[in-house]
Design an enzyme around this catalytic site. Sequence first.
Site, PDB file in Angstrom:
ATOM      1  N   HIS A  34      41.244  -5.886  69.354  1.00 51.59           N
ATOM      2  CA  HIS A  34      41.894  -4.585  69.143  1.00 51.59           C
ATOM      3  C   HIS A  34      42.108  -4.415  67.646  1.00 51.59           C
ATOM      4  CE1 HIS A  34      45.378  -7.098  68.577  1.00 51.59           C
ATOM      5  NE2 HIS A  34      45.270  -7.578  69.808  1.00 51.59           N
ATOM      6  N   GLU A  35      42.769  -3.320  67.271  1.00 57.92           N
ATOM      7  CA  GLU A  35      42.924  -3.020  65.844  1.00 57.92           C
ATOM      8  C   GLU A  35      43.670  -4.116  65.080  1.00 57.92           C
ATOM      9  OE1 GLU A  35      41.573  -0.724  63.962  1.00 57.92           O
ATOM     10  OE2 GLU A  35      40.528   0.217  65.643  1.00 57.92           O
ATOM     11  N   GLY A  36      44.529  -4.862  65.771  1.00 59.32           N
ATOM     12  CA  GLY A  36      45.228  -5.977  65.110  1.00 59.32           C
ATOM     13  C   GLY A  36      44.225  -7.015  64.622  1.00 59.32           C
ATOM     14  N   HIS A  37      43.348  -7.441  65.538  1.00 60.63           N
ATOM     15  CA  HIS A  37      42.295  -8.385  65.143  1.00 60.63           C
ATOM     16  C   HIS A  37      41.421  -7.793  64.039  1.00 60.63           C
ATOM     17  CE1 HIS A  37      42.737  -9.508  69.588  1.00 60.63           C
ATOM     18  NE2 HIS A  37      43.000 -10.656  68.982  1.00 60.63           N
ATOM     19  N   GLY A 148      47.700 -13.340  62.129  1.00 61.51           N
ATOM     20  CA  GLY A 148      48.554 -12.154  62.218  1.00 61.51           C
ATOM     21  C   GLY A 148      50.031 -12.524  62.250  1.00 61.51           C
ATOM     22  N   ASP A 151      52.038 -13.088  65.629  1.00 60.83           N
ATOM     23  CA  ASP A 151      52.380 -14.412  66.146  1.00 60.83           C
ATOM     24  C   ASP A 151      53.030 -15.196  65.010  1.00 60.83           C
ATOM     25  OD1 ASP A 151      50.962 -14.454  68.938  1.00 60.83           O
ATOM     26  OD2 ASP A 151      49.558 -13.535  67.546  1.00 60.83           O
ATOM     27  N   VAL A 177      49.945  -4.944  63.558  1.00 59.00           N
ATOM     28  CA  VAL A 177      49.380  -3.611  63.803  1.00 59.00           C
ATOM     29  C   VAL A 177      49.925  -3.111  65.142  1.00 59.00           C
ATOM     30  CG1 VAL A 177      47.259  -2.280  64.147  1.00 59.00           C
ATOM     31  CG2 VAL A 177      47.329  -4.130  62.457  1.00 59.00           C
TER      32      VAL A 177
HETATM   33  P1  AMP Z   1      44.614 -13.833  69.611  1.00 58.75           P
HETATM   34  O1  AMP Z   1      43.276 -13.309  69.947  1.00 58.75           O
HETATM   35  O2  AMP Z   1      45.731 -13.242  70.413  1.00 58.75           O
HETATM   36  O3  AMP Z   1      44.642 -15.351  69.563  1.00 58.75           O
HETATM   37  O4  AMP Z   1      44.903 -13.359  68.120  1.00 58.75           O
HETATM   38  C1  AMP Z   1      44.033 -13.701  67.064  1.00 58.75           C
HETATM   39  C2  AMP Z   1      44.696 -13.387  65.759  1.00 58.75           C
HETATM   40  O5  AMP Z   1      44.972 -11.985  65.702  1.00 58.75           O
HETATM   41  C3  AMP Z   1      46.037 -14.107  65.592  1.00 58.75           C
HETATM   42  O6  AMP Z   1      46.159 -14.569  64.246  1.00 58.75           O
HETATM   43  C4  AMP Z   1      47.031 -13.027  65.894  1.00 58.75           C
HETATM   44  O7  AMP Z   1      48.282 -13.209  65.271  1.00 58.75           O
HETATM   45  C5  AMP Z   1      46.328 -11.802  65.356  1.00 58.75           C
HETATM   46  N1  AMP Z   1      46.869 -10.594  65.978  1.00 58.75           N
HETATM   47  C6  AMP Z   1      47.004 -10.358  67.308  1.00 58.75           C
HETATM   48  N2  AMP Z   1      47.602  -9.161  67.513  1.00 58.75           N
HETATM   49  C7  AMP Z   1      47.869  -8.648  66.299  1.00 58.75           C
HETATM   50  C8  AMP Z   1      48.486  -7.444  65.847  1.00 58.75           C
HETATM   51  N3  AMP Z   1      48.968  -6.543  66.690  1.00 58.75           N
HETATM   52  N4  AMP Z   1      48.597  -7.247  64.512  1.00 58.75           N
HETATM   53  C9  AMP Z   1      48.125  -8.167  63.638  1.00 58.75           C
HETATM   54  N5  AMP Z   1      47.526  -9.324  63.996  1.00 58.75           N
HETATM   55  C10 AMP Z   1      47.403  -9.562  65.308  1.00 58.75           C
END
Ligand code: AMP
Length: 290
Positions: A34-37, A148, A151, A177
């Site tokens: 998603h946009e966060g990634h 991010g 976390d 994000v």
């Molecule tokens: P994940 O796929 O949940 O393991 O997340 C991969 C990376 O993306 C981690 O470093 C997360 O902290 C980061 N991340 C996940 N969601 C967000 C978000 N909403 N905003 C910023 N970074 C994010």
Amino acid sequence: MALVKTISELNDWLDEHGRKNKTVGFVPTMGYLHEGHLSLIKEARANNDLVVVSIFVNPTQFGPGEDYERYPRDIERDYKHAIESGADVVFNPEANEIYVPGSSTEVEVKGELTKKLCGASRPTHFKGVTTVVNILFNIVRPDRAYFGQKDAQQAIIVKKMVRDLHIPVEIIVCPVVREKDGLAMSSRNTYLNPDERKQAPALYRGLQQAQKYFLSGAPDSTHVEKLKAIIRQEIEKEPLADIEYIEILDGETLEDIECIEPHRNALAAVAVRFGSTRLIDNTILIMEGV
Ligand code: AMP
């Protein structure tokens, strides 16, 4: 297509693209981007010659009964989004590529850092994270790795591991994000039913209210118990919200604090369940202008 599944394919790809003389930025993810990634990928793109994104739903960071099996997966869509956001290569290994048969080595950051907040209800989670991040760092050998703030505890723990083990990588932490209504983006948001989704922004609203009160200058505006009560009150307005924790801790060490001192960051962090979906969010409380 720059989608690779094995370590040797990844090494070949990096060699062919001249990794020796280039900086490598690395974004580890579990996919369902998603946009966060994508914000992490864009940041990596802006500051490195080569950008590697991994998509790996890491079994060792899920506890028994957690959502490993049902965790959303869509590699074709992820690949497209990653490349469009600036990734050069996407590494999507199988579990037996990451964990060699008979593997028995784990990497664990000991002590309070991994026991507090999410560590309390997920006692093996961070050991799984640090183990896989270590393995991925050894495979990718990045100059910079992007995590991010969503976390927050994970980012603090990874930084501690890197420092303790002298891993030659710079850890960059990027802002949370959010959706338009404030809900922090998460692959797990897809589990929420419409009613739960409607109520989920309460986490952010609670954190915002605490931030506002903290900056108000009221006599008890730096008192942790008061600020926690403000967050709780806001989240409890939503009938489907089941609070796991609301904590305000030192922003660097995660030590308990009673008052937020000037010149110190505090981390306000929450975990709330909506049905079987567990959501987390946080904000840094810091005095403006200090
Ligand atoms: P994940 O796929 O949940 O393991 O997340 C991969 C990376 O993306 C981690 O470093 C997360 O902290 C980061 N991340 C996940 N969601 C967000 C978000 N909403 N905003 C910023 N970074 C994010």
